[in-house]
Design a protein around this motif. Structure first.
Motif, mmCIF file in Angstrom:
data_model
loop_
_atom_site.group_PDB
_atom_site.id
_atom_site.type_symbol
_atom_site.label_atom_id
_atom_site.label_comp_id
_atom_site.label_asym_id
_atom_site.label_seq_id
_atom_site.Cartn_x
_atom_site.Cartn_y
_atom_site.Cartn_z
ATOM 1 N N UNK A 274 40.018 41.078 12.170
ATOM 2 C CA UNK A 274 39.242 39.978 11.403
ATOM 3 C C UNK A 274 39.360 38.941 9.947
ATOM 4 N N UNK A 275 39.965 40.553 9.231
ATOM 5 C CA UNK A 275 39.940 39.766 7.504
ATOM 6 C C UNK A 275 41.784 38.932 7.600
ATOM 7 N N UNK A 276 42.386 39.187 8.404
ATOM 8 C CA UNK A 276 43.748 38.887 8.534
ATOM 9 C C UNK A 276 43.746 37.084 8.979
ATOM 10 N N UNK A 277 42.928 36.655 10.319
ATOM 11 C CA UNK A 277 42.767 35.276 10.691
ATOM 12 C C UNK A 277 41.581 34.352 9.485
ATOM 13 N N UNK A 278 41.108 35.092 8.444
ATOM 14 C CA UNK A 278 39.661 34.491 7.356
ATOM 15 C C UNK A 278 41.370 34.560 6.583
ATOM 16 N N UNK A 279 42.095 35.400 6.553
ATOM 17 C CA UNK A 279 43.264 34.603 4.869
ATOM 18 C C UNK A 279 43.861 33.501 5.446
ATOM 19 N N UNK A 280 44.430 33.791 6.639
ATOM 20 C CA UNK A 280 45.066 32.221 7.327
ATOM 21 C C UNK A 280 43.932 31.247 7.036
ATOM 22 N N UNK A 281 43.172 31.158 6.786
ATOM 23 C CA UNK A 281 41.436 30.331 6.874
ATOM 24 C C UNK A 281 41.760 29.088 7.954
ATOM 25 N N UNK A 282 41.623 30.176 9.485
ATOM 26 C CA UNK A 282 41.434 29.728 10.355
ATOM 27 C C UNK A 282 39.310 30.245 10.538
ATOM 28 N N UNK A 283 38.995 29.816 11.236
ATOM 29 C CA UNK A 283 37.216 30.091 11.606
ATOM 30 C C UNK A 283 37.280 31.174 12.160
ATOM 31 N N UNK A 284 36.799 32.209 11.406
ATOM 32 C CA UNK A 284 36.486 33.139 12.785
ATOM 33 C C UNK A 284 34.872 33.756 13.030
ATOM 34 N N UNK A 285 34.825 33.451 13.932
ATOM 35 C CA UNK A 285 33.153 33.690 14.585
ATOM 36 C C UNK A 285 33.446 35.121 14.730
ATOM 37 N N UNK A 286 31.682 35.922 14.358
ATOM 38 C CA UNK A 286 32.431 37.053 14.207
ATOM 39 C C UNK A 286 31.104 37.469 15.800
ATOM 40 N N UNK A 287 30.797 38.616 16.674
ATOM 41 C CA UNK A 287 30.214 38.578 17.107
ATOM 42 C C UNK A 287 29.801 40.683 17.369
#
Length: 373
Positions: free
Chosen positions: A118-131
């Protein structure tokens, strides 16, 4: 590019070498080269002579054919050309996310899991929805909640099966339902399958790539095959876009993996049944010891793991997990991983696939500590 510090890796970097009782290790008791050759029935002197004569070139740019054939054999519908070799599963996960996720994309990721997912896509500024998985649901996804999280913008659902750190296992039916949710919004499913095959029961442990056309499997030689020192992993996918994009990006950060590493990995996978038999016995015998210990410890509870080498131990006293784990390693030589490395509290991750004697000694030391609470 800003990225969140990798909590579990920072913790292990700082504390692992201090461990007298290493119950933080996540690999099944590591093999030596001698043990690998013995399991494979290889003449050591002849093989070492052969290896010594090799010129240390880049080797096979796209991966040693024997190694890739061995990887393909772990799946039902994968061919060698649909496999990309990488520097560990950590390199495979990074390569998939780096290649497939854009800033405008949405990603649905389970928690707890390996933080890079989850941290890598967040670093790309994607929206990460956590379940968030819960012990009340045996650390398995709530499919109704997953359905609510996906949208037309969802590019990828990211799962970890078997789960690190909980040891939960999604069966084929659940994986098919997750695939159906992904298909409804034309999303990929990335499944980190680093512990796949280390089940407690003799049940099928299918890969997402064999169940869904847009499934992506990532794994490695480290956990299941006890060869973390080779630093080898892979991506397996049938979707041509995944293979093409990951191949293009691979040229920028990999070129090739170590030729000697891939030679040894090819030997291991040619003898995968022998290694899996050894390692399943270790995880099953050791979990029986851990389970008996948990039942006797009034301060500890857990959701018994179904697969893998790790699980979360919950404790009933009010102390932050990091503070507890620092006390245990600094003053008692006992290594666990704090729950806060996974965004969870009042629990620690234990690795139970070490040498059986080390596990028993570590649990005894923890019992001594708990008796003073």
């Amino acid at each position: 590019m800003r990225i969140e510090p990798f909590k579990v890796e920072l913790w292990m970097n700082e504390h692992e070498e201090k461990a007298v009782y290493n119950t933080g290790e996540t690999c099944v008791d590591s093999l030596s080269v001698d043990e690998l050759f013995e399991l494979a029935g290889i003449n050591k002197e002849e093989k070492l002579t052969e290896l010594m004569e090799k010129r240390l070139t880049y080797g096979h740019i796209f991966g040693n054919p024997v190694f890739k054939k061995g990887i393909a054999s772990l799946y039902q519908g994968i061919e060698s050309e649909q496999v990309l070799t990488t520097h560990g599963a950590i390199g495979a996960n990074h390569l998939v996310l780096y290649s497939m996720i854009e800033p405008e994309d949405e990603v649905v990721a389970v928690l707890p899991t390996y933080q890079q997912l989850y941290s890598i896509p967040e670093s790309f500024r994607a929206t990460v929805k956590r379940h968030t998985l819960t012990p009340e649901n045996n650390f398995l996804p709530d499919l109704a909640e997953v359905r609510k999280l996906v949208s037309d913008k969802t590019k990828m659902i990211i799962i970890n099966n078997p789960n690190n750190p909980a040891g939960s296992l999604m069966d084929q039916e659940m994986l098919q339902e997750i695939a159906a949710i992904a298909q409804s919004v034309d999303a990929y499913v990335l499944s980190d399958e680093t512990y796949r095959g280390l089940t407690q029961a003799e049940e099928a442990n299918p890969s997402i790539v064999d169940l869904y056309a847009k499934g992506i499997s990532v794994s490695s030689m480290s956990k299941v095959f006890s060869l973390a020192g080779l630093r080898l992993g892979w991506i397996a996918a049938t979707d041509p876009e995944v293979v093409e994009q990951c191949s293009l990006h691979r040229d920028h950060n990999t070129i090739s993996c170590g030729m000697l590493d891939e030679e040894l990995a090819g030997i291991a996978l040619a003898n995968k049944d022998k290694i899996l038999a050894r390692n399943k016995k270790i995880v099953r015998d050791n979990l029986a010891i851990l389970d008996e210990w948990v039942q006797k410890e009034p301060h500890i509870r857990y959701v018994k793991p179904q697969a893998g080498t790790v699980t979360l131990l919950y404790y009933d006293f009010d102390r932050p997990s990091r503070e507890l784990c620092i006390d245990l390693i600094d003053n008692h030589g006992l290594l666990f991983t704090p729950g806060d490395c996974f965004e969870f509290e009042h629990c620690v991750r234990i690795g139970y696939a070490c040498k059986t004697e080390e596990l028993i000694a570590g649990l005894a030391k923890f019992s001594e500590y708990l008796a003073k609470i």
